[in-house]
Design a protein around this motif. Structure first.
Motif, short mmCIF file in Angstrom:
data_model
loop_
_atom_site.label_atom_id
_atom_site.label_comp_id
_atom_site.label_asym_id
_atom_site.label_seq_id
_atom_site.Cartn_x
_atom_site.Cartn_y
_atom_site.Cartn_z
N ASP A 75 0.80 -1.23 0.00
CA ASP A 75 0.00 0.00 0.00
C ASP A 75 0.83 1.28 0.00
N ASP A 76 1.98 1.25 0.60
CA ASP A 76 2.72 2.49 0.75
C ASP A 76 4.10 2.40 0.11
N TYR A 77 4.48 3.47 -0.55
CA TYR A 77 5.80 3.54 -1.18
C TYR A 77 6.14 5.01 -1.36
N VAL A 78 7.34 5.25 -1.78
CA VAL A 78 7.81 6.61 -2.02
C VAL A 78 8.22 6.73 -3.48
N ILE A 79 7.80 7.82 -4.12
CA ILE A 79 8.21 8.13 -5.48
C ILE A 79 9.20 9.29 -5.42
N GLY A 80 10.33 9.11 -6.02
CA GLY A 80 11.35 10.16 -6.07
C GLY A 80 11.56 10.62 -7.49
N TRP A 81 12.02 11.85 -7.61
CA TRP A 81 12.39 12.40 -8.92
C TRP A 81 13.90 12.66 -8.94
N PHE A 82 14.50 12.30 -10.07
CA PHE A 82 15.92 12.52 -10.30
C PHE A 82 16.09 13.15 -11.67
N ARG A 83 17.26 13.67 -11.91
CA ARG A 83 17.58 14.14 -13.25
C ARG A 83 19.05 13.86 -13.55
N GLN A 84 19.31 13.77 -14.86
CA GLN A 84 20.67 13.52 -15.30
C GLN A 84 20.95 14.40 -16.51
N ALA A 85 21.84 15.35 -16.31
CA ALA A 85 22.25 16.24 -17.39
C ALA A 85 23.35 15.57 -18.21
N PRO A 86 23.53 16.01 -19.44
CA PRO A 86 24.57 15.41 -20.28
C PRO A 86 25.95 15.46 -19.61
N GLY A 87 26.60 14.32 -19.54
CA GLY A 87 27.93 14.25 -18.98
C GLY A 87 28.01 14.29 -17.47
N LYS A 88 26.86 14.26 -16.82
CA LYS A 88 26.84 14.34 -15.34
C LYS A 88 26.15 13.13 -14.75
N TYR A 90 14.75 13.58 -17.01
CA TYR A 90 14.14 13.50 -15.69
C TYR A 90 13.53 12.11 -15.50
N TYR A 91 13.87 11.51 -14.38
CA TYR A 91 13.41 10.16 -14.07
C TYR A 91 12.58 10.15 -12.79
N CYS A 92 11.59 9.29 -12.75
CA CYS A 92 10.98 8.99 -11.46
C CYS A 92 11.42 7.59 -11.06
N ALA A 93 11.46 7.39 -9.77
CA ALA A 93 11.89 6.12 -9.20
C ALA A 93 11.05 5.84 -7.97
N ALA A 94 11.10 4.62 -7.49
CA ALA A 94 10.30 4.26 -6.32
C ALA A 94 11.10 3.38 -5.39
N ASP A 95 10.73 3.47 -4.13
CA ASP A 95 11.34 2.58 -3.16
C ASP A 95 10.45 2.49 -1.92
N TYR A 96 10.88 1.68 -0.97
CA TYR A 96 10.09 1.44 0.23
C TYR A 96 10.12 2.66 1.15
N PRO A 97 9.08 2.91 1.89
CA PRO A 97 9.00 4.12 2.69
C PRO A 97 9.96 4.18 3.86
N TRP A 98 10.50 3.04 4.29
CA TRP A 98 11.41 3.07 5.42
C TRP A 98 12.85 3.41 5.05
N LEU A 99 13.12 3.54 3.75
CA LEU A 99 14.46 3.93 3.31
C LEU A 99 14.55 5.45 3.23
N ARG A 100 15.66 5.99 3.70
CA ARG A 100 15.81 7.44 3.69
C ARG A 100 16.21 7.92 2.30
N PHE A 101 15.48 8.90 1.79
CA PHE A 101 15.80 9.50 0.50
C PHE A 101 16.87 10.56 0.74
N ASP A 102 18.07 10.32 0.20
CA ASP A 102 19.15 11.28 0.39
C ASP A 102 19.57 11.96 -0.91
N GLY A 103 18.79 11.73 -1.97
CA GLY A 103 19.08 12.37 -3.24
C GLY A 103 20.12 11.67 -4.08
N THR A 104 20.62 10.55 -3.60
CA THR A 104 21.58 9.78 -4.38
C THR A 104 20.96 8.45 -4.79
N THR A 105 21.55 7.83 -5.77
CA THR A 105 21.05 6.54 -6.22
C THR A 105 21.80 5.38 -5.57
#
Length: 125
Positions: free
Chosen positions: A30-43, A93-108
């Motif tokens: 029932d519960d999850y987290v959706i995150g947004w990321f982006r990747q610029a050329p060469g980064k 721009y990408y969306c991603a998902a993971d479990y709600p108990w994991l801390r989103f720190d902005g890295t993959t």
């Protein structure tokens, strides 16, 4: 099978706005987290922020606070509103998902069990 499908990317002039969508499906819990990321050329891929499905709670990385807003509807779509766009915002721009108990720190490194295919945003000067 979890699927994430982004849409809404395109070409926009500097100062303009876009709203990206991420349609999520296939979750067996029932519960999850959706995150947004982006990747610029060469980064590398950098996090923007995330939203929790159950309560709509959001987290943002400092670099985009105030310009980008994450929201959701009552179904399974999450949005990323991009305002005051700059040429430096050009990226996939990408969306991603993971479990709600994991801390989103902005890295993959430790976050992002499922990923969409990405949508291109190009900001012209």
């Amino acid at each position: 099978e979890v699927q994430l499908v982004e849409s809404g990317g395109g070409l926009v002039q500097a100062g303009g706005s876009l709203r990206l969508s991420c349609a999520a499906s296939g979750f067996t819990f029932d519960d999850y987290v959706i995150g947004w990321f982006r990747q610029a050329p060469g980064k590398g891929r950098e996090g923007i922020g995330c939203i929790r499905r159950s309560d709509g709670g959001t987290t943002y990385v400092d670099s985009v606070k105030g310009r980008f807003t994450i929201s959701k509807d009552n179904a399974n779509t999450v949005y990323l509103q991009l305002n005051s766009l700059k040429p430096d915002d050009t990226a996939v721009y990408y969306c991603a998902a993971d479990y709600p108990w994991l801390r989103f720190d902005g890295t993959t490194r430790n976050w992002g069990a499922w990923w969409g295919q990405g949508t291109q945003v190009t900001v012209s000067s």
